[in-house]
Motif scaffolding. Structure first.
Motif, PDB file in Angstrom:
ATOM      1  N   LEU A   1       0.804  -1.222  -0.034  1.00 35.47           N
ATOM      2  CA  LEU A   1      -0.029   0.149  -0.003  1.00 35.47           C
ATOM      3  C   LEU A   1       1.013   1.319   0.158  1.00 35.47           C
ATOM      4  CD1 LEU A   1      -2.586  -1.144   2.675  1.00 35.47           C
ATOM      5  CD2 LEU A   1      -3.043  -1.251   0.212  1.00 35.47           C
ATOM      6  N   LEU A   2       2.087   1.132   0.412  1.00 35.74           N
ATOM      7  CA  LEU A   2       3.043   2.218   0.454  1.00 35.74           C
ATOM      8  C   LEU A   2       4.370   2.146  -0.286  1.00 35.74           C
ATOM      9  CD1 LEU A   2       2.389   2.524   4.397  1.00 35.74           C
ATOM     10  CD2 LEU A   2       1.432   4.104   2.783  1.00 35.74           C
ATOM     11  N   LEU A   3       4.438   1.361  -1.159  1.00 37.59           N
ATOM     12  CA  LEU A   3       5.800   1.402  -2.080  1.00 37.59           C
ATOM     13  C   LEU A   3       6.162   2.660  -2.507  1.00 37.59           C
ATOM     14  CD1 LEU A   3       4.560  -2.046  -3.800  1.00 37.59           C
ATOM     15  CD2 LEU A   3       6.439  -1.659  -1.918  1.00 37.59           C
ATOM     16  N   ASN A   4       5.145   3.420  -2.994  1.00 38.35           N
ATOM     17  CA  ASN A   4       5.838   4.570  -3.623  1.00 38.35           C
ATOM     18  C   ASN A   4       6.193   5.636  -2.642  1.00 38.35           C
ATOM     19  OD1 ASN A   4       5.210   4.010  -6.444  1.00 38.35           O
ATOM     20  ND2 ASN A   4       3.253   3.904  -5.877  1.00 38.35           N
ATOM     21  N   LYS A   5       6.040   5.653  -1.366  1.00 36.59           N
ATOM     22  CA  LYS A   5       6.446   6.699  -0.426  1.00 36.59           C
ATOM     23  C   LYS A   5       7.766   6.857   0.305  1.00 36.59           C
ATOM     24  CE  LYS A   5       1.990   7.637  -0.314  1.00 36.59           C
ATOM     25  NZ  LYS A   5       1.246   8.754  -0.646  1.00 36.59           N
ATOM     26  N   ASN A   6       8.552   5.738  -0.380  1.00 35.37           N
ATOM     27  CA  ASN A   6      10.139   5.703   0.188  1.00 35.37           C
ATOM     28  C   ASN A   6       9.810   5.876   2.043  1.00 35.37           C
ATOM     29  OD1 ASN A   6      12.811   5.613  -0.456  1.00 35.37           O
ATOM     30  ND2 ASN A   6      12.994   7.912   0.292  1.00 35.37           N
ATOM     31  N   ILE A   7       9.059   5.208   2.585  1.00 31.72           N
ATOM     32  CA  ILE A   7       8.887   4.787   3.888  1.00 31.72           C
ATOM     33  C   ILE A   7       9.895   3.539   4.240  1.00 31.72           C
ATOM     34  CG2 ILE A   7       7.563   4.210   5.787  1.00 31.72           C
ATOM     35  CD1 ILE A   7       5.278   5.820   4.498  1.00 31.72           C
ATOM     36  N   PHE A   8       9.644   2.721   3.642  1.00 32.22           N
ATOM     37  CA  PHE A   8      10.321   1.298   4.020  1.00 32.22           C
ATOM     38  C   PHE A   8      11.698   1.335   3.014  1.00 32.22           C
ATOM     39  CE2 PHE A   8       5.840   0.370   3.996  1.00 32.22           C
ATOM     40  CZ  PHE A   8       5.548   0.330   5.284  1.00 32.22           C
ATOM     41  N   ARG A   9      12.805   1.764   3.561  1.00 30.31           N
ATOM     42  CA  ARG A   9      13.877   2.199   2.774  1.00 30.31           C
ATOM     43  C   ARG A   9      15.090   0.888   2.789  1.00 30.31           C
ATOM     44  NH1 ARG A   9      16.033   7.065   5.470  1.00 30.31           N
ATOM     45  NH2 ARG A   9      17.806   7.019   3.944  1.00 30.31           N
ATOM     46  N   ALA A  10      14.706  -0.192   3.600  1.00 31.07           N
ATOM     47  CA  ALA A  10      15.598  -1.318   3.779  1.00 31.07           C
ATOM     48  C   ALA A  10      16.287  -1.980   2.372  1.00 31.07           C
ATOM     49  CB  ALA A  10      14.831  -2.197   4.769  1.00 31.07           C
ATOM     50  N   ASN A  11      15.277  -1.701   1.352  1.00 37.14           N
ATOM     51  CA  ASN A  11      15.437  -2.357   0.174  1.00 37.14           C
ATOM     52  C   ASN A  11      14.727  -1.319  -1.152  1.00 37.14           C
ATOM     53  OD1 ASN A  11      16.590  -5.097   0.754  1.00 37.14           O
ATOM     54  ND2 ASN A  11      14.685  -4.949   1.859  1.00 37.14           N
ATOM     55  N   TYR A  12      15.195  -1.627  -2.252  1.00 33.42           N
ATOM     56  CA  TYR A  12      14.598  -1.135  -3.312  1.00 33.42           C
ATOM     57  C   TYR A  12      14.200  -1.978  -4.470  1.00 33.42           C
ATOM     58  CZ  TYR A  12      15.331   3.796  -1.449  1.00 33.42           C
ATOM     59  OH  TYR A  12      15.239   4.571  -0.362  1.00 33.42           O
ATOM     60  N   ALA A  13      13.202  -1.787  -4.835  1.00 35.41           N
ATOM     61  CA  ALA A  13      12.932  -2.437  -6.397  1.00 35.41           C
ATOM     62  C   ALA A  13      12.552  -1.596  -7.632  1.00 35.41           C
ATOM     63  CB  ALA A  13      11.776  -3.494  -6.252  1.00 35.41           C
ATOM     64  N   GLY A  14      13.223  -1.650  -8.605  1.00 38.73           N
ATOM     65  CA  GLY A  14      12.998  -0.475  -9.785  1.00 38.73           C
ATOM     66  C   GLY A  14      12.926  -1.040 -11.007  1.00 38.73           C
ATOM     67  N   LEU A  15      12.303  -0.277 -11.871  1.00 33.61           N
ATOM     68  CA  LEU A  15      12.382  -0.514 -13.440  1.00 33.61           C
ATOM     69  C   LEU A  15      12.513   0.785 -13.914  1.00 33.61           C
ATOM     70  CD1 LEU A  15      11.282  -2.654 -15.566  1.00 33.61           C
ATOM     71  CD2 LEU A  15       8.889  -1.555 -15.407  1.00 33.61           C
ATOM     72  N   PHE A  16      13.529   0.876 -14.838  1.00 28.78           N
ATOM     73  CA  PHE A  16      14.176   1.798 -15.477  1.00 28.78           C
ATOM     74  C   PHE A  16      14.169   1.485 -17.044  1.00 28.78           C
ATOM     75  CE2 PHE A  16      14.903   3.340 -11.451  1.00 28.78           C
ATOM     76  CZ  PHE A  16      15.615   4.619 -11.393  1.00 28.78           C
ATOM     77  N   LYS A  17      13.836   2.578 -17.742  1.00 24.56           N
ATOM     78  CA  LYS A  17      13.612   2.596 -19.193  1.00 24.56           C
ATOM     79  C   LYS A  17      14.930   2.981 -19.758  1.00 24.56           C
ATOM     80  CE  LYS A  17      10.123   2.893 -22.789  1.00 24.56           C
ATOM     81  NZ  LYS A  17       8.758   3.370 -23.134  1.00 24.56           N
ATOM     82  N   LYS A  18      15.235   2.667 -21.199  1.00 27.88           N
ATOM     83  CA  LYS A  18      16.554   2.938 -21.866  1.00 27.88           C
ATOM     84  C   LYS A  18      16.026   4.149 -22.740  1.00 27.88           C
ATOM     85  CE  LYS A  18      20.537   2.283 -24.426  1.00 27.88           C
ATOM     86  NZ  LYS A  18      21.550   1.056 -24.965  1.00 27.88           N
ATOM     87  N   ASN A  19      16.765   5.274 -22.713  1.00 26.75           N
ATOM     88  CA  ASN A  19      16.241   6.291 -23.529  1.00 26.75           C
ATOM     89  C   ASN A  19      16.045   5.841 -25.085  1.00 26.75           C
ATOM     90  OD1 ASN A  19      15.928   8.252 -21.378  1.00 26.75           O
ATOM     91  ND2 ASN A  19      18.264   8.597 -21.557  1.00 26.75           N
ATOM     92  N   ILE A  20      15.099   6.291 -25.691  1.00 25.49           N
ATOM     93  CA  ILE A  20      14.723   6.207 -26.895  1.00 25.49           C
ATOM     94  C   ILE A  20      15.341   7.297 -27.928  1.00 25.49           C
ATOM     95  CG2 ILE A  20      13.007   5.927 -29.016  1.00 25.49           C
ATOM     96  CD1 ILE A  20      11.137   5.163 -26.831  1.00 25.49           C
TER      97      ILE A  20
END
Length: 259
Positions: A240-259
């Motif tokens: 419910l709070l993944l986007n809040k940067n509250i639980f900072r013990a780990n990060y999971a990310g999806l980044f896109k390569k520039n077109i």
């Protein structure tokens, strides 16, 4: 090539039947991030640090095909046995990989690389324009300590640092979630220690022919699974709070390569 005994191989696979709460959470987030990428069936992936192949199973379940890399030959042997006949190939280092990919994934790997910035720039060249880089890393630099050193971690990360380093590798943020409840982790370790002490005191077998996995504590993990699996409702509450940067013990990310 390393070939492990069949009995040991089966024990390694059995590890996946007793995942710790943070592993369950991480796999859940990886699946959600793959869905967010919108990549179609038939997409080509590169899994760097594929380990025993747990995430390879996830990727193949999406109908993807690709390459798994791991520097540990025993891991590659496990993967070959586990995924025999699947649309996947294995390599022991990046220099042996050819072509470009729709998705590159590094789960709990980047923190083990001394020059992570140079490596991110390097792997970005294997990613097609518009392709995705998916990763998990430990977060909150304040937590860096003996356990990180023991695990071979050069660092833990902060959100702004991740974005900056990935931007320098021509990768732009799509989704970046923080997760991992530090207090729950501490409680979990306290429970584990108490239970381990009790189990060892009650162990009358005196078996000296146990496998390497059992000597590393796998038999204890199996005994404790009903206990720590009960913590999962607390881990799942983080969704419910993944986007809040509250639980900072780990990060999971999806980044896109520039077109």
């Amino acid at each position: 090539m390393v070939n492990i005994e069949e009995s040991v191989y089966k024990e390694y696979l059995e590890l996946d039947d007793y995942p710790q709460p943070h592993v369950i959470m991480k796999d859940m987030l990886i699946k959600k991030l793959i869905l967010r990428s919108g990549l179609p069936t038939g997409s080509r992936f590169l899994d760097i640090g594929c380990g025993r192949g747990r995430i390879l199973d996830i990727l193949l379940g999406f109908g993807f095909h690709g390459v798994g890399i791991d520097t540990q030959e025993v891991c590659l042997d496990i993967c070959r046995k586990r995924l025999q006949g699947k649309n996947i190939e294995f390599q022991s280092n990046l220099d042996e990989v050819h072509g470009i990919f729709d998705l590159i994934i590094m789960s709990s790997v980047l923190e083990h690389i001394e020059d992570d910035q140079e490596f991110l720039i390097r792997i970005s060249k294997y990613l097609r324009k518009g392709g995705y880089f998916l990763f998990t890393v430990p977060g909150d630099k304040r937590l860096y300590g003996r356990r990180d050193i023991a695990y071979g971690h050069y660092r833990r990360y902060e959100k702004e640092e991740l974005i900056e380093k990935l931007n320098k590798a021509d990768l732009q943020i799509h989704t970046l979630w923080s997760y991992g409840i530090n207090m729950i982790s501490k409680v979990y370790r306290m429970i584990i220690k108490k239970e381990l002490d009790q189990n060892e005191a009650n162990d009358k077998l005196g078996n000296t022919s146990k496998s390497a996995i059992e000597s590393d504590g796998f038999h204890k993990i199996k005994k404790l699974y009903p206990i720590y699996s009960k913590l999962m409702f607390l881990y799942k509450s983080q969704l419910l709070l993944l986007n809040k940067n509250i639980f900072r013990a780990n990060y999971a990310g999806l980044f896109k390569k520039n077109i």
